[in-house]
Design a protein around this motif. Structure first.
Motif: not given
Lengths: 312, 280
Positions: A304-310, B106-113, B151-153, B155-165
């Motif tokens: 489940k990639v959407e649960e993953g992270r870079p 979702r597209v942005i998050l999937a694209g970043a991944l 580096s943007l993906p 940074a975005i993933y880490v920040l989204v996780a923190f901002f949601r908290e």
């Protein structure tokens, strides 16, 4: 938490009548905020990969700038019919499979040590972050110097021959390359697995203990099944990362003695030989391999990639 | 719970193994860097004689002749500039993703991944060609742009996780209490978001600091070559001396500060590396 969860923790509480204009302005604001980052991400991926595909269909050799033109798929057939490409694919997959397997076992062991430690948890966490903070090239040099017959201390260790020339053979070179890769990336694996471990309810273990399950049974029947999603995502990211192996091989052998990886092959064609046509064909093929690996993990293993992270 | 002495012994061994395994290359690099040239091949793990000649030779000749000072400045400058830009762009994007509902999220998050999985070697050829045409080859900007993209993906993933908290309703609460929207943002939200932003910045900096492939492909001189690339092209004092000592000394100079930094901020880094990895 799920990074990709669509649910907004704070949904806008707009009245239905005003919703449409308010929603529209919210969409606009969201897109204005995201646009710079999205553009910056596409700038060096979407356009170059399209350009790489175009280059790969042409005869572009910067040493002979006057020649050139559209050559169809002949660069691809040249790459795919060469022994070098298949040797390099073998090398890359070999290094990838062995290093990721060792990382998974070691990473799980370290994660368990950190999770179950009676004491010293902080010390372990501190030490596993050291490899993360070191430049890959620097770590590669450190291991190269350590295994070199002239400067190294490894050949002085018991059970290892003083005469062992690690970089004189293909598979002994692989052994050192894999060990350097494992050293550098196991911490990341361990931390991801630890994050999965801490979510398992400890009552499950207590119940299993009461029912007389051994430690090994508790690990295989509780820990592994519940951690499957975390393990798959960690494996996917590490596998893709390992497939791109470049720095360590470049420093240690530069691909000599048939130790080249596909990324080194691409670099040699593009930058050393300035053959952009052939090199781009290699690049596009590497891109397709990465795509295939991700596809197998997601569709085949159900990662489940959407649960993953870079990765870091 | 009772623990036997045997348990303690086993844990001590396990912990000691992990610590030794992690530390060996670092101690070893420091050891070689302190060995005088004639002792380089003594195969000893701990040097018998200590000399700082390798460090002196790194900085000899000042900025113009030293093989190390310019790459060090390039590495620090390029990594800092990329980090600053990346964090600003990623913060905007992560704020929108964490707080707003919009089509395409979702597209942005999937694209970043997808970009995080993208093989950098596939872009090296086109970038090499484009950068030479645009005059970006062998410049700081020529490295900053690809580092920003990759580096943007992260940074975005880490920040989204923190901002949601972040408890965003505090912002409204402050406004109810009479704060202006600007005050509510700077006095309430910024302090809450700062740790996450700082964590993302550390991870992005380390990412740029570590890169080797772009650094050797898109540079050709000290004008923009970073430390990892410079190390790979180091030469000895003369053609008869191997650069081992200098490489080790340079490696120690770029490693020790980062390790100290990583250790000081280890809790943040662990949080950042695993942010969003697990449902919680």
């Amino acid at each position: 938490m799920t990074v990709n969860a669509p649910a907004n923790p704070n949904p806008p509480e707009a009245a239905p009548a005003k919703a449409s204009s308010r929603t529209r302005s919210e969409h606009k604001l969201a897109w204005m905020l995201c646009a710079p980052a999205v553009l910056a991400m596409l700038l060096v991926t979407a356009y170059p990969i399209a350009y790489a595909i175009i280059l790969s269909l042409q005869d572009v050799d910067l040493r002979f700038p006057d020649e050139g033109g559209f050559v169809g798929l002949s660069n691809y057939s040249a790459v795919l019919s060469s022994d070098l490409w298949w040797t390099d694919i073998f090398n890359t997959v070999f290094i990838m499979l062995i290093s990721v397997s060792i990382e998974l076992v070691l990473g799980m062991a370290i994660a368990l040590v950190m999770h179950r430690a009676i004491f010293g948890r902080g010390v372990v966490r501190t030490s596993v972050l050291i490899p993360y903070g070191i430049i890959t090239v620097v770590a590669a040099f450190a291991w190269q110097f350590a295994f070199s017959p002239e400067t190294g201390f490894v050949n002085n260790l018991p059970l290892i021959s003083d005469e062992m020339d690690w970089f004189g053979g293909r598979f002994s070179s692989f052994a050192v390359i894999i060990m350097a890769e494992v050293w550098k990336t196991t911490p990341f694996m361990a931390l991801l697995l630890l994050a999965g471990l801490v979510t398992i309810d400890s009552q499950l273990y207590e119940a299993a203990k009461v029912d007389g399950a051994s430690a090994w049974q508790r690990f295989t029947r509780i820990t592994l099944p519940l951690m499957k999603p975390a393990i798959l995502v960690a494996l996917l990211f590490r596998t893709l990362d390992a497939f791109r192996v470049f720095d360590t091989i470049f420093v240690m052998t530069r691909g000599a003695l048939d130790t080249e990886s596909v990324s080194i092959l691409g670099y040699n064609q593009l930058i050393s030989r300035l053959n952009l046509g052939l090199g781009s064909a290699v690049s596009v093929l590497i891109f397709l391999c990465v795509f295939l690996i991700a596809f197998v993990f997601v569709k085949g293993f159900g990662a489940k990639v959407e649960e993953g992270r870079p990765g870091g | 719970m009772e623990r036997s002495g045997r348990d303690y012994a086993l844990w001590t061994i396990a912990i000691a193994l992990v610590v030794i395994f992690a530390l060996i290359p670092v101690v070893w690099l420091i050891s070689i860097s302190l060995k005088p040239p004639e002792a380089l091949t003594d195969q000893r793990f701990i040097p018998s004689d200590v000399s700082f000649d390798n460090y002196k030779s790194l900085f000899e000749g000042g900025i113009d002749d030293s093989p190390f000072i310019k790459p060090l400045i390039n590495s620090i400058g390029i990594a800092l500039i990329t980090t600053a830009i990346s964090i600003v762009l990623a913060s905007f994007c992560a704020y929108a993703i964490a707080r707003l509902e919009f089509p395409g999220k979702r597209v942005i998050l999937a694209g970043a991944l997808a970009i995080a999985m993208f093989p950098p070697i596939s872009t090296v050829g086109p970038l090499f060609d484009m950068w030479r045409a645009l005059g970006l080859y062998d410049t700081w900007l020529g490295l900053i742009i690809p580092y920003l993209t990759f580096s943007l993906p992260l940074a975005i993933y880490v920040l989204v996780a923190f901002f949601r908290e972040i408890p965003w309703e505090l912002e409204q609460a402050a406004q109810v209490d009479g704060a202006t929207p600007f005050q509510a943002f700077t006095k309430v939200i910024v302090p809450l978001a700062a740790p996450g932003v700082f964590t993302a910045a550390i991870l992005v900096f380390i990412f740029c600091w570590n890169d080797f492939l772009f650094a050797i492909s898109l540079t050709s001189s000290d004008a923009s070559r970073t430390v990892p690339a410079a190390l790979a092209f180091f030469t000895g004092e003369s053609s008869f001396t191997a650069p081992t000592g200098s490489i080790a000394a340079a490696a120690v100079v770029v490693t020790v500060p980062i390790i100290i930094f990583v250790l000081i901020f280890q809790r943040r880094i662990v949080a950042g590396l695993t942010a969003g990895a697990v449902k919680g």
